[in-house]
Design an enzyme around this catalytic site. Sequence first.
Site, PDB file in Angstrom:
ATOM      1  N   PHE A 170       7.428  -0.508   0.759  1.00  0.00           N
ATOM      2  CA  PHE A 170       6.354  -0.161  -0.185  1.00  0.00           C
ATOM      3  C   PHE A 170       4.993  -0.402   0.483  1.00  0.00           C
ATOM      4  O   PHE A 170       4.095   0.432   0.400  1.00  0.00           O
ATOM      5  CB  PHE A 170       6.535  -1.036  -1.428  1.00  0.00           C
ATOM      6  CG  PHE A 170       5.573  -0.779  -2.549  1.00  0.00           C
ATOM      7  CD1 PHE A 170       5.206   0.511  -2.915  1.00  0.00           C
ATOM      8  CD2 PHE A 170       5.040  -1.843  -3.268  1.00  0.00           C
ATOM      9  CE1 PHE A 170       4.333   0.739  -3.986  1.00  0.00           C
ATOM     10  CE2 PHE A 170       4.179  -1.635  -4.338  1.00  0.00           C
ATOM     11  CZ  PHE A 170       3.821  -0.349  -4.691  1.00  0.00           C
ATOM     12  N   GLN A 223      -0.007  -2.368 -11.387  1.00  0.00           N
ATOM     13  CA  GLN A 223       1.144  -1.951 -12.192  1.00  0.00           C
ATOM     14  C   GLN A 223       1.621  -3.087 -13.090  1.00  0.00           C
ATOM     15  O   GLN A 223       1.529  -4.262 -12.717  1.00  0.00           O
ATOM     16  CB  GLN A 223       2.262  -1.405 -11.313  1.00  0.00           C
ATOM     17  CG  GLN A 223       2.651  -2.241 -10.106  1.00  0.00           C
ATOM     18  CD  GLN A 223       3.618  -1.514  -9.164  1.00  0.00           C
ATOM     19  OE1 GLN A 223       3.933  -0.343  -9.346  1.00  0.00           O
ATOM     20  NE2 GLN A 223       4.109  -2.228  -8.168  1.00  0.00           N
ATOM     21  N   HIS A 238      -0.372  -2.076  -7.023  1.00  0.00           N
ATOM     22  CA  HIS A 238       0.318  -0.872  -6.541  1.00  0.00           C
ATOM     23  C   HIS A 238      -0.334  -0.450  -5.220  1.00  0.00           C
ATOM     24  O   HIS A 238       0.336  -0.249  -4.226  1.00  0.00           O
ATOM     25  CB  HIS A 238       0.245   0.240  -7.600  1.00  0.00           C
ATOM     26  CG  HIS A 238       0.948   1.510  -7.232  1.00  0.00           C
ATOM     27  ND1 HIS A 238       1.240   2.499  -8.119  1.00  0.00           N
ATOM     28  CD2 HIS A 238       1.408   1.964  -6.037  1.00  0.00           C
ATOM     29  CE1 HIS A 238       1.867   3.506  -7.515  1.00  0.00           C
ATOM     30  NE2 HIS A 238       1.966   3.209  -6.236  1.00  0.00           N
ATOM     31  N   LYS A 246      -0.118   6.029   3.589  1.00  0.00           N
ATOM     32  CA  LYS A 246      -0.596   7.101   2.702  1.00  0.00           C
ATOM     33  C   LYS A 246      -2.058   6.907   2.309  1.00  0.00           C
ATOM     34  O   LYS A 246      -2.839   7.854   2.313  1.00  0.00           O
ATOM     35  CB  LYS A 246       0.282   7.150   1.446  1.00  0.00           C
ATOM     36  CG  LYS A 246      -0.110   8.239   0.448  1.00  0.00           C
ATOM     37  CD  LYS A 246       0.927   8.372  -0.669  1.00  0.00           C
ATOM     38  CE  LYS A 246       0.556   9.478  -1.647  1.00  0.00           C
ATOM     39  NZ  LYS A 246       1.525   9.592  -2.755  1.00  0.00           N
ATOM     40  N   HIS A 247      -2.424   5.663   1.954  1.00  0.00           N
ATOM     41  CA  HIS A 247      -3.780   5.420   1.426  1.00  0.00           C
ATOM     42  C   HIS A 247      -4.663   4.638   2.402  1.00  0.00           C
ATOM     43  O   HIS A 247      -5.838   4.964   2.581  1.00  0.00           O
ATOM     44  CB  HIS A 247      -3.698   4.673   0.092  1.00  0.00           C
ATOM     45  CG  HIS A 247      -2.936   5.409  -0.965  1.00  0.00           C
ATOM     46  ND1 HIS A 247      -3.459   6.490  -1.627  1.00  0.00           N
ATOM     47  CD2 HIS A 247      -1.686   5.230  -1.459  1.00  0.00           C
ATOM     48  CE1 HIS A 247      -2.566   6.953  -2.514  1.00  0.00           C
ATOM     49  NE2 HIS A 247      -1.484   6.206  -2.421  1.00  0.00           N
ATOM     50  N   HIS A 297       4.303   2.257   3.017  1.00  0.00           N
ATOM     51  CA  HIS A 297       3.960   3.508   2.336  1.00  0.00           C
ATOM     52  C   HIS A 297       2.484   3.492   1.917  1.00  0.00           C
ATOM     53  O   HIS A 297       1.746   4.460   2.127  1.00  0.00           O
ATOM     54  CB  HIS A 297       4.867   3.654   1.116  1.00  0.00           C
ATOM     55  CG  HIS A 297       4.536   4.793   0.211  1.00  0.00           C
ATOM     56  ND1 HIS A 297       4.964   6.074   0.441  1.00  0.00           N
ATOM     57  CD2 HIS A 297       3.813   4.840  -0.933  1.00  0.00           C
ATOM     58  CE1 HIS A 297       4.527   6.871  -0.532  1.00  0.00           C
ATOM     59  NE2 HIS A 297       3.823   6.140  -1.373  1.00  0.00           N
ATOM     60  N   GLU A 298       2.059   2.366   1.315  1.00  0.00           N
ATOM     61  CA  GLU A 298       0.665   2.288   0.831  1.00  0.00           C
ATOM     62  C   GLU A 298      -0.325   2.309   1.999  1.00  0.00           C
ATOM     63  O   GLU A 298      -1.367   2.954   1.924  1.00  0.00           O
ATOM     64  CB  GLU A 298       0.486   1.030  -0.035  1.00  0.00           C
ATOM     65  CG  GLU A 298       1.255   1.085  -1.350  1.00  0.00           C
ATOM     66  CD  GLU A 298       0.845   2.237  -2.261  1.00  0.00           C
ATOM     67  OE1 GLU A 298      -0.353   2.444  -2.452  1.00  0.00           O
ATOM     68  OE2 GLU A 298       1.744   2.943  -2.775  1.00  0.00           O
TER      69      GLU A 298
HETATM   70  P1  5GP Z   1       1.829   9.881 -10.109  1.00  0.00           P
HETATM   71  O1  5GP Z   1       2.138  11.314  -9.943  1.00  0.00           O
HETATM   72  O2  5GP Z   1       3.024   9.023 -10.355  1.00  0.00           O
HETATM   73  O3  5GP Z   1       0.671   9.584 -11.016  1.00  0.00           O
HETATM   74  O4  5GP Z   1       1.298   9.404  -8.681  1.00  0.00           O
HETATM   75  C1  5GP Z   1       2.105   9.490  -7.543  1.00  0.00           C
HETATM   76  C2  5GP Z   1       1.353   8.951  -6.385  1.00  0.00           C
HETATM   77  O5  5GP Z   1       0.217   9.790  -6.105  1.00  0.00           O
HETATM   78  C3  5GP Z   1       0.746   7.561  -6.564  1.00  0.00           C
HETATM   79  O6  5GP Z   1       1.668   6.547  -6.368  1.00  0.00           O
HETATM   80  C4  5GP Z   1      -0.335   7.586  -5.523  1.00  0.00           C
HETATM   81  O7  5GP Z   1       0.192   7.398  -4.225  1.00  0.00           O
HETATM   82  C5  5GP Z   1      -0.851   9.000  -5.657  1.00  0.00           C
HETATM   83  N1  5GP Z   1      -1.929   9.033  -6.673  1.00  0.00           N
HETATM   84  C6  5GP Z   1      -1.815   9.307  -8.013  1.00  0.00           C
HETATM   85  N2  5GP Z   1      -3.033   9.266  -8.598  1.00  0.00           N
HETATM   86  C7  5GP Z   1      -3.916   8.960  -7.622  1.00  0.00           C
HETATM   87  C8  5GP Z   1      -5.326   8.776  -7.611  1.00  0.00           C
HETATM   88  O8  5GP Z   1      -6.014   8.886  -8.619  1.00  0.00           O
HETATM   89  N3  5GP Z   1      -5.864   8.470  -6.412  1.00  0.00           N
HETATM   90  C9  5GP Z   1      -5.137   8.344  -5.275  1.00  0.00           C
HETATM   91  N4  5GP Z   1      -5.795   8.032  -4.149  1.00  0.00           N
HETATM   92  N5  5GP Z   1      -3.817   8.524  -5.249  1.00  0.00           N
HETATM   93  C10 5GP Z   1      -3.215   8.814  -6.408  1.00  0.00           C
HETATM   94  P1  5GP Z   2       3.778   6.857  -4.617  1.00  0.00           P
HETATM   95  O1  5GP Z   2       4.071   7.137  -6.038  1.00  0.00           O
HETATM   96  O2  5GP Z   2       2.901   5.663  -4.359  1.00  0.00           O
HETATM   97  O3  5GP Z   2       3.442   8.027  -3.770  1.00  0.00           O
HETATM   98  O4  5GP Z   2       5.195   6.451  -4.066  1.00  0.00           O
HETATM   99  C1  5GP Z   2       5.684   5.207  -4.336  1.00  0.00           C
HETATM  100  C2  5GP Z   2       6.955   5.111  -3.590  1.00  0.00           C
HETATM  101  O5  5GP Z   2       7.205   3.747  -3.380  1.00  0.00           O
HETATM  102  C3  5GP Z   2       8.137   5.679  -4.348  1.00  0.00           C
HETATM  103  O6  5GP Z   2       9.045   6.209  -3.407  1.00  0.00           O
HETATM  104  C4  5GP Z   2       8.736   4.446  -5.011  1.00  0.00           C
HETATM  105  O7  5GP Z   2      10.137   4.548  -5.190  1.00  0.00           O
HETATM  106  C5  5GP Z   2       8.411   3.393  -3.992  1.00  0.00           C
HETATM  107  N1  5GP Z   2       8.138   2.085  -4.548  1.00  0.00           N
HETATM  108  C6  5GP Z   2       8.678   0.957  -4.063  1.00  0.00           C
HETATM  109  N2  5GP Z   2       8.215  -0.081  -4.765  1.00  0.00           N
HETATM  110  C7  5GP Z   2       7.362   0.410  -5.699  1.00  0.00           C
HETATM  111  C8  5GP Z   2       6.571  -0.190  -6.702  1.00  0.00           C
HETATM  112  O8  5GP Z   2       6.555  -1.395  -6.915  1.00  0.00           O
HETATM  113  N3  5GP Z   2       5.797   0.645  -7.443  1.00  0.00           N
HETATM  114  C9  5GP Z   2       5.777   1.991  -7.241  1.00  0.00           C
HETATM  115  N4  5GP Z   2       4.980   2.724  -8.023  1.00  0.00           N
HETATM  116  N5  5GP Z   2       6.524   2.595  -6.306  1.00  0.00           N
HETATM  117  C10 5GP Z   2       7.305   1.806  -5.540  1.00  0.00           C
END
Ligand code: 5GP
Ligand code: 5GP
Length: 259
Positions: free
Chosen positions: A125, A40, A71, A132-133, A128-129
Amino acid sequence: MASRICLLLLVVFLAGAFAGDVIEVNKSQREFDYFALSLQWPGTYCRGTRHCCSKNACCRGSDAPTQFTIHGLWPDYNDGSWPSCCYRSDFKEKEISTLMDGLEKYWPSLSCGSPSSCNGGKGSFWGHEWEKHGTCSSPVFHDEYNYFLTTLNIYLKYNVTDVLYQAGYAASNSEKYPLGGIVTAIQNAFHITPEVVCKKGAIDEIRICFYKDFKPRDCVGSKELTSRKSCPQYVSLPEYTPLDGEAMVLKMPTEREAL
Ligand code: 5GP
Ligand code: 5GP
């Protein structure tokens, strides 16, 4: 007698399973195909910071990050979908305590929000990562420590900020850069095509992808580049000006946040 021994073994097994980490493998999620290292750009993300708090790296004043930060390392499928929350493994920060300096520097949270964990709670954070991943990265990773350590190592090996800087794409609040030039710079350096995500004309994320042995490969989403899905033809790479005055004053944690 044999049945009593079997029963005893079953009791011992169940006791062990419930005393330690509860591992509920979600068998419906098949093994992933490749990794995406999602980076990011703080200059873009931090523009959304309205209030400060101690955990948000955008609030570090002149020490706020000026390079792409991590990220996450995301297991993906070749069809464009991805698995998530593959088994229950509650994040434990103490397992990665020796990596803290690197994580604070290169994988900081750029938000005051507490993301939800896979089981519905709220956490960090990193938590979460991982949940989730990271839990979907088997058979490459089975534990937090190796997931975070390897992610830091590949991030340091493939320095996207440096590649862009060397190609003349430095953070700027006045310049616009050709998206094609940015992609070409990364192609020339790593011999793969990244995925680029924009927000309001600014680079938000750059993803570089890897086979399971961490040799670089194209990201599936990189093909969308040609259709300029979320990025215009000319993009910005904004500098971040840290908040000042009242907004910089650290928000006092609420009672719930302090717990
Ligand atoms: P956004 O909708 O903001 O693009 O993505 C929200 C969240 O969905 C990301 O933070 C990530 O956790 C997951 N995500 C979005 N795109 C991808 C992708 O291409 N691969 C994976 N593994 N997760 C993703
Ligand atoms: P994702 O989009 O990965 O599913 O969710 C990201 C979650 O982590 C959201 O709830 C967001 O508010 C929180 N978050 C905390 N720190 C960060 C950061 O540095 N980057 C992003 N993308 N999300 C963050």
